[in-house]
Design an enzyme around this catalytic site. Structure first.
Site, PDB file in Angstrom:
ATOM      1  N   ASP A  16       0.796  -1.244   0.000  1.00 20.06           N
ATOM      2  CA  ASP A  16       0.000   0.000   0.000  1.00 20.06           C
ATOM      3  C   ASP A  16       0.825   1.289   0.000  1.00 20.06           C
ATOM      4  OD1 ASP A  16      -1.956  -1.897   0.223  1.00 20.06           O
ATOM      5  OD2 ASP A  16      -2.792  -1.169   2.098  1.00 20.06           O
ATOM      6  N   ASP A  54      -4.644  -0.828  -1.856  1.00 19.24           N
ATOM      7  CA  ASP A  54      -5.967  -0.591  -1.288  1.00 19.24           C
ATOM      8  C   ASP A  54      -6.866  -0.057  -2.402  1.00 19.24           C
ATOM      9  OD1 ASP A  54      -6.780  -1.148   1.320  1.00 19.24           O
ATOM     10  OD2 ASP A  54      -6.944   0.953   1.863  1.00 19.24           O
ATOM     11  N   HIS A  60     -17.639   2.849   0.878  1.00 15.93           N
ATOM     12  CA  HIS A  60     -17.214   1.582   1.476  1.00 15.93           C
ATOM     13  C   HIS A  60     -17.639   1.508   2.941  1.00 15.93           C
ATOM     14  CE1 HIS A  60     -14.452  -1.617   2.841  1.00 15.93           C
ATOM     15  NE2 HIS A  60     -14.603  -2.052   1.608  1.00 15.93           N
ATOM     16  N   LYS A 113      -7.112  -4.968  -2.776  1.00 22.16           N
ATOM     17  CA  LYS A 113      -7.878  -5.413  -1.614  1.00 22.16           C
ATOM     18  C   LYS A 113      -8.788  -4.292  -1.140  1.00 22.16           C
ATOM     19  CE  LYS A 113      -3.866  -4.393   1.310  1.00 22.16           C
ATOM     20  NZ  LYS A 113      -4.453  -3.312   2.114  1.00 22.16           N
ATOM     21  N   CYS A 158      -2.019  -2.757   7.718  1.00 24.24           N
ATOM     22  CA  CYS A 158      -1.918  -3.648   6.564  1.00 24.24           C
ATOM     23  C   CYS A 158      -0.622  -4.449   6.540  1.00 24.24           C
ATOM     24  CB  CYS A 158      -2.111  -2.856   5.274  1.00 24.24           C
ATOM     25  SG  CYS A 158      -3.771  -2.133   5.168  1.00 24.24           S
TER      26      CYS A 158
END
Length: 212
Positions: A16, A54, A60, A113, A158
């Site tokens: 990320d 990401d 979301h 992801k 992450c």
């Protein structure tokens, strides 16, 4: 820590390193930009590198704005407690793009992801529902990987989730600490290192890697 030479069976996961997690981004990790030159040097030492990205849908479920709440509030979702975030890394946005100075032309896979609108995703291996795999474990096994080095953003989310799930998937895992930066929200960094250490994740620096 003795020097480690990347060898056959090793891979580097770069987590990320995206605009929204760097200076000026919607969810900027303190000093996040500093990892970029270190990550670039590390990548040159590995024959196999994987990038994670990401990649959230608009609205979301992990976004505070979706619930009319403040960022960093926590709510209960069907898969457990969810820390709410500012809107970030919305698919196709500039914030979701990789940092412009990230230079890893040899990367062979990008794992996106967080694109399932009803479940968050920190780990490169498994969505936050702990049931939905990304396919990374199978890819690495088919490529003959046994040892995974992890770097990127953020250490306590992450990166840590990726390292922990990598160990649970049966890989030897090391986190390159100076090639990571943390958010450190409510003691999250100390907890992340505790979780990783308990599972046998190795903690090293970029200087411990030959040619890094």
């Amino acid at each position: 820590m003795t020097e480690i030479s990347p060898r056959d069976g090793d891979a580097l996961a770069i987590v990320d390193v995206q605009n929204d997690f760097c200076a000026g981004g919607a969810l900027a990790v303190p000093d996040g930009d500093a990892v970029v030159p270190i990550v670039n040097r590390l990548a040159s030492a590995f024959a196999l590198t994987v990038l994670t990205q990401d990649w959230h849908t608009p609205g979301h479920i992990s976004f505070a704005s979706t619930h009319g709440r403040e960022p960093f509030d926590t709510i209960a979702l069907p898969y457990g407690a969810q820390l709410l975030w500012p809107d970030h890394c919305v698919m196709g946005s500039d914030g979701a793009a990789f940092h412009p100075e990230l230079a890893v032309p040899t990367a062979q896979m990008v794992v996106r992801k967080g694109f399932h609108p009803q479940v968050d995703s920190y780990s490169a291996f498994m969505e936050a529902d702990r049931r939905t795999p990304t396919g990374l474990a199978g890819y690495l096994r088919e490529r003959g990987v046994t040892r995974l080095f992890v770097c990127g953003l953020a250490t306590d989310f992450c990166v840590a989730w990726t390292a922990v799930d990598g160990r649970k998937a049966g890989f030897d895992v090391a986190v390159v600490e100076d090639a990571c930066r943390a958010i450190d929200q409510g003691g999250s960094l100390a907890k992340a290192w505790d979780d990783m250490t308990r599972l046998g994740v190795v903690r090293l620096g970029a200087g411990d890697l030959v040619a890094a």
